[in-house]
Motif scaffolding. Structure first.
Motif, mmCIF file in Angstrom:
data_model
loop_
_atom_site.group_PDB
_atom_site.id
_atom_site.type_symbol
_atom_site.label_atom_id
_atom_site.label_comp_id
_atom_site.label_asym_id
_atom_site.label_seq_id
_atom_site.Cartn_x
_atom_site.Cartn_y
_atom_site.Cartn_z
ATOM 1 N N GLY A 166 0.830 -1.202 0.000
ATOM 2 C CA GLY A 166 0.000 0.000 0.000
ATOM 3 C C GLY A 166 0.857 1.242 0.000
ATOM 4 N N HIS A 167 0.787 2.007 1.086
ATOM 5 C CA HIS A 167 1.551 3.260 1.171
ATOM 6 C C HIS A 167 3.002 3.014 1.570
ATOM 7 N N VAL A 168 3.372 1.776 1.801
ATOM 8 C CA VAL A 168 4.703 1.473 2.316
ATOM 9 C C VAL A 168 5.463 0.666 1.277
ATOM 10 N N SER A 169 6.743 0.975 1.122
ATOM 11 C CA SER A 169 7.530 0.224 0.150
ATOM 12 C C SER A 169 7.701 -1.217 0.593
ATOM 13 N N LEU A 187 10.617 7.210 7.801
ATOM 14 C CA LEU A 187 11.019 5.820 7.991
ATOM 15 C C LEU A 187 10.203 5.266 9.149
ATOM 16 N N LEU A 188 9.545 4.131 8.923
ATOM 17 C CA LEU A 188 8.599 3.592 9.896
ATOM 18 C C LEU A 188 8.946 2.167 10.278
ATOM 19 N N ARG A 189 8.961 1.912 11.588
ATOM 20 C CA ARG A 189 9.149 0.561 12.123
ATOM 21 C C ARG A 189 8.029 0.319 13.142
ATOM 22 N N GLY A 204 13.288 -3.994 9.826
ATOM 23 C CA GLY A 204 13.929 -2.704 9.657
ATOM 24 C C GLY A 204 12.919 -1.591 9.444
ATOM 25 N N TYR A 205 13.392 -0.458 8.952
ATOM 26 C CA TYR A 205 12.523 0.680 8.682
ATOM 27 C C TYR A 205 11.951 0.577 7.276
ATOM 28 N N LYS A 206 10.699 0.977 7.134
ATOM 29 C CA LYS A 206 10.031 1.023 5.850
ATOM 30 C C LYS A 206 9.854 2.473 5.427
ATOM 31 N N THR A 250 9.353 4.814 15.430
ATOM 32 C CA THR A 250 8.993 3.464 15.842
ATOM 33 C C THR A 250 7.635 3.519 16.521
ATOM 34 N N VAL A 251 6.698 2.741 15.998
ATOM 35 C CA VAL A 251 5.385 2.583 16.618
ATOM 36 C C VAL A 251 5.453 1.352 17.516
#
Length: 268
Positions: free
Chosen positions: A23-26, A48-50, A84-86, A121-122
């Motif tokens: 979706g919105h994330v690679s 960057l999202l984890r 890792g981070y997306k 980081t969530v």
């Protein structure tokens, strides 16, 4: 929280959950090569999202972005995380977390602003049973470590006391009085260390919540450490460790990554 510099060791226990975001994330975490191709304008529009599942005794979860038809993160289990981070576009996103395969059992649903040029980081933490479950978002520093290592310690034991991180001989206090729901980031030289996580003020090794010996930490790496589990139930207290490399082009956070709820001191 200001970054502090002194000797420290990461907590030991490495895990990798091979999950892909859509979706919105690679579909892949940014590699050093991919990140190096980002110019300043692209970084400013990128987050960057984890995501870390640190809620013991909670079911596996699906994570949705912007009410997508399929989960952005599927079947995320306790003590695992995204690989890792997306890379996602900066901006407002609806973040929804449900029990795996059950969109009617929603444990979190809210709009979250992902700021450009930051690494986030969530953390899903707390317990569903006592309604302490919640989502916490922390800002991570993924900038150059300049030959040192960066270590971020997060207290995610919902029924645990405030804790200290000390050397095994109790001569050095590395993290002092860290409460549940707080984090602290420190810079450390590479080396091998012996550490104890103890209730705040304890000076007896038998009181240690977590005991770590012979822990090796390497230069130019970023260690994210989560103390998880519960004191009062049969979910063992343990450390979770994530190791990533610095991401070229990302500057240190403009503001302190965490609220000033903990202090790090060096014993004299």
């Amino acid at each position: 929280m200001k970054t502090r510099t002194f000797s420290f060791a990461a907590l030991a226990a490495v895990f990798v959950a091979l999950l892909a975001l859509n979706g919105h994330v690679s579909n892949a975490a940014p590699t050093m090569q991919a990140a190096a191709t980002m110019d300043a304008a692209t970084i400013a529009q990128t987050t960057l999202l984890r995501v870390v599942h640190a809620s013991p005794a909670s079911p596996n979860v699906d994570v949705y972005l912007d009410k997508g038809a399929t989960p952005a993160i599927a079947n995320l289990a306790y003590d695992t995380a995204t690989d890792g981070y997306k890379v996602i576009p900066a901006g407002d996103h609806q973040l929804t977390i449900t029990a795996v395969g059950d969109t009617k059992t929603v444990v979190y649903d809210d709009k979250v602003t992902f700021t450009g040029g930051t690494a986030l980081t969530v953390i899903a933490e707390g317990l569903l049973a006592d309604k302490s479950f919640g989502i916490r978002i922390t800002v991570d520093d993924v900038s150059d470590t300049k030959g040192q290592a960066r270590v971020k310690v997060t207290h995610a034991i919902s029924d645990g006391p405030n804790v200290d991180l000390v050397t095994a001989d109790f001569k050095t206090v590395l993290v002092n009085d860290l409460p549940y729901g707080s984090s602290i980031t420190i810079m450390v030289p590479p080396g091998t260390y012996d550490l104890l996580v103890v209730p705040h003020g304890a000076t007896d090794a038998s009181k240690a919540v977590i005991t770590l010996t012979g822990t090796k930490i390497d230069a130019d790496q970023i260690y994210s450490v989560f103390a998880t589990g519960t004191i009062s139930s049969n979910v063992a207290v343990k450390p979770l460790l994530f190791v990533t490399s610095p991401v070229p082009g990302f500057a240190p956070p403009a503001m302190a990554p965490e609220a000033p709820t903990a202090a790090a001191t060096m014993a004299q």
